[in-house]
Scaffold this motif. Structure first.
Motif, short mmCIF file in Angstrom:
data_model
loop_
_atom_site.label_atom_id
_atom_site.label_comp_id
_atom_site.label_asym_id
_atom_site.label_seq_id
_atom_site.Cartn_x
_atom_site.Cartn_y
_atom_site.Cartn_z
N GLY A 198 0.80 -1.21 0.00
CA GLY A 198 0.00 0.00 0.00
C GLY A 198 0.84 1.27 0.00
N TRP A 199 0.30 2.29 -0.65
CA TRP A 199 0.91 3.62 -0.70
C TRP A 199 -0.17 4.66 -0.49
CZ3 TRP A 199 2.15 -0.39 -3.85
CH2 TRP A 199 3.49 -0.73 -3.98
N VAL A 200 0.20 5.76 0.11
CA VAL A 200 -0.65 6.95 0.16
C VAL A 200 0.11 7.99 -0.62
CG1 VAL A 200 -1.69 8.70 1.62
CG2 VAL A 200 -1.63 6.32 2.40
N GLY A 201 -0.41 8.34 -1.79
CA GLY A 201 0.35 9.19 -2.71
C GLY A 201 1.59 8.42 -3.14
N ASP A 202 2.77 9.00 -2.91
CA ASP A 202 4.01 8.28 -3.23
C ASP A 202 4.70 7.76 -1.97
OD1 ASP A 202 4.89 10.66 -2.19
OD2 ASP A 202 6.20 11.18 -3.86
N ASP A 203 3.97 7.73 -0.84
CA ASP A 203 4.51 7.27 0.44
C ASP A 203 4.13 5.82 0.68
OD1 ASP A 203 5.74 7.34 2.96
OD2 ASP A 203 3.87 7.96 3.93
N TYR A 204 5.13 4.92 0.65
CA TYR A 204 4.90 3.50 0.94
C TYR A 204 4.49 3.35 2.40
CZ TYR A 204 6.25 -1.21 2.38
OH TYR A 204 6.26 -2.47 2.92
N THR A 205 3.44 2.56 2.66
CA THR A 205 2.98 2.38 4.04
C THR A 205 3.26 0.98 4.58
OG1 THR A 205 0.75 1.85 3.26
CG2 THR A 205 1.19 4.15 3.86
N ALA A 206 2.96 -0.08 3.80
CA ALA A 206 3.15 -1.44 4.30
C ALA A 206 2.97 -2.45 3.17
CB ALA A 206 2.14 -1.74 5.40
N ALA A 207 3.44 -3.67 3.44
CA ALA A 207 3.22 -4.79 2.53
C ALA A 207 3.05 -6.06 3.36
CB ALA A 207 4.38 -4.95 1.56
N THR A 208 2.19 -6.93 2.89
CA THR A 208 2.02 -8.25 3.49
C THR A 208 2.24 -9.29 2.40
OG1 THR A 208 0.44 -7.42 5.10
CG2 THR A 208 0.43 -9.79 4.70
N THR A 209 3.15 -10.21 2.66
CA THR A 209 3.44 -11.29 1.70
C THR A 209 2.93 -12.59 2.29
OG1 THR A 209 5.39 -10.13 0.89
CG2 THR A 209 5.24 -12.49 0.42
N ASP A 210 1.97 -13.20 1.59
CA ASP A 210 1.40 -14.48 2.00
C ASP A 210 2.16 -15.62 1.34
OD1 ASP A 210 -0.69 -13.21 3.41
OD2 ASP A 210 -1.92 -13.08 1.60
N LEU A 211 2.49 -16.63 2.11
CA LEU A 211 3.14 -17.85 1.62
C LEU A 211 2.18 -19.01 1.91
CD1 LEU A 211 6.61 -17.10 3.21
CD2 LEU A 211 5.91 -16.64 0.86
N HIS A 212 1.22 -19.19 1.03
CA HIS A 212 0.11 -20.11 1.29
C HIS A 212 0.22 -21.43 0.55
CE1 HIS A 212 -2.94 -16.72 2.48
NE2 HIS A 212 -1.98 -16.91 3.36
N VAL A 213 -0.29 -22.45 1.20
CA VAL A 213 -0.53 -23.76 0.58
C VAL A 213 -2.04 -23.91 0.58
CG1 VAL A 213 -0.26 -26.25 0.80
CG2 VAL A 213 1.64 -24.74 1.39
N GLY A 214 -2.59 -24.36 -0.55
CA GLY A 214 -4.04 -24.43 -0.63
C GLY A 214 -4.53 -25.62 -1.42
N PHE A 215 -5.84 -25.67 -1.52
CA PHE A 215 -6.51 -26.71 -2.28
C PHE A 215 -7.70 -26.07 -2.98
CE2 PHE A 215 -9.53 -30.10 -3.01
CZ PHE A 215 -8.73 -31.11 -3.50
N GLU A 216 -7.90 -26.44 -4.25
CA GLU A 216 -9.05 -25.95 -4.99
C GLU A 216 -9.78 -27.12 -5.63
OE1 GLU A 216 -6.36 -24.72 -8.88
OE2 GLU A 216 -7.45 -23.19 -7.80
N GLY A 217 -11.04 -26.91 -5.90
CA GLY A 217 -11.82 -27.97 -6.50
C GLY A 217 -13.17 -27.47 -6.96
N THR A 218 -14.03 -28.40 -7.29
CA THR A 218 -15.37 -28.07 -7.72
C THR A 218 -16.37 -28.90 -6.94
OG1 THR A 218 -15.29 -29.69 -9.51
CG2 THR A 218 -14.66 -27.43 -10.06
N ALA A 219 -17.56 -28.36 -6.83
CA ALA A 219 -18.69 -29.06 -6.21
C ALA A 219 -19.90 -28.72 -7.07
CB ALA A 219 -18.88 -28.62 -4.78
N GLY A 220 -20.27 -29.63 -7.95
CA GLY A 220 -21.31 -29.30 -8.92
C GLY A 220 -20.78 -28.25 -9.87
N ALA A 221 -21.52 -27.19 -10.07
CA ALA A 221 -21.09 -26.11 -10.96
C ALA A 221 -20.18 -25.11 -10.25
CB ALA A 221 -22.32 -25.38 -11.51
N ALA A 222 -20.15 -25.14 -8.93
CA ALA A 222 -19.36 -24.17 -8.16
C ALA A 222 -17.90 -24.57 -8.08
CB ALA A 222 -19.93 -24.04 -6.75
N SER A 223 -17.03 -23.58 -8.02
CA SER A 223 -15.61 -23.81 -7.76
C SER A 223 -15.28 -23.22 -6.39
CB SER A 223 -14.74 -23.16 -8.84
OG SER A 223 -14.93 -21.76 -8.85
N TYR A 224 -14.26 -23.79 -5.72
CA TYR A 224 -13.91 -23.30 -4.40
C TYR A 224 -12.40 -23.43 -4.19
CZ TYR A 224 -13.44 -28.19 -3.15
OH TYR A 224 -13.03 -29.50 -3.12
N TYR A 225 -11.91 -22.71 -3.18
CA TYR A 225 -10.51 -22.84 -2.77
C TYR A 225 -10.40 -22.49 -1.30
CZ TYR A 225 -10.42 -17.76 -3.14
OH TYR A 225 -10.70 -16.43 -2.99
N VAL A 226 -9.41 -23.07 -0.65
CA VAL A 226 -9.02 -22.72 0.72
C VAL A 226 -7.49 -22.70 0.74
CG1 VAL A 226 -11.06 -23.63 1.88
CG2 VAL A 226 -9.14 -25.13 1.49
#
Length: 121
Positions: free
Chosen positions: A32-60
């Protein structure tokens, strides 16, 4: 700690064959930035699973989150998200996502959500 997370993620990803297509690794930075001032960053290092259930798709997905606020020490928390998408018509789909980010103080536990619609031309 991060080396073991990366090694486990890489092993999981490498072991996923055609018969087991759901697991994945997602590395994402939101800054994130406000104007040209950097405020913060969050880096996620995730492991997940995705799939389908009928016509719907999902992920966690979940894993460590590296939080870097400008002018403060970098902190590691735990984050995750889950989402679902459902086609309404051939051209229109709706989706939703819930996410969280832990914090040192229980009063600062972060929860987010998004809802949306996507129209394909």
């Amino acid at each position: 700690m991060f080396k073991s997370v990366f090694a486990a993620s890489a092993a999981l990803f490498a072991s996923a064959g055609a018969a087991l297509a759901g697991p994945y690794v997602n590395v994402e930075t939101n800054a994130g930035w406000v104007g040209d001032d950097y405020t913060a960053a969050t880096t996620d290092l995730h492991v997940g699973f995705e799939g389908t259930a009928g016509a719907a798709s999902y992920y966690v997905q979940a894993g460590p989150a590296i939080v870097a606020v400008d002018g403060a020490e970098t902190d590691t928390q735990f984050s995750g998200k889950a989402g679902v998408g459902v086609p309404v018509t051939d051209a229109l789909g709706v989706y939703g996502e819930l996410s969280f980010l832990t914090a040192e103080d229980d009063d600062d536990f972060g929860v987010g959500g998004k809802l949306g619609a996507k129209f394909n031309f």
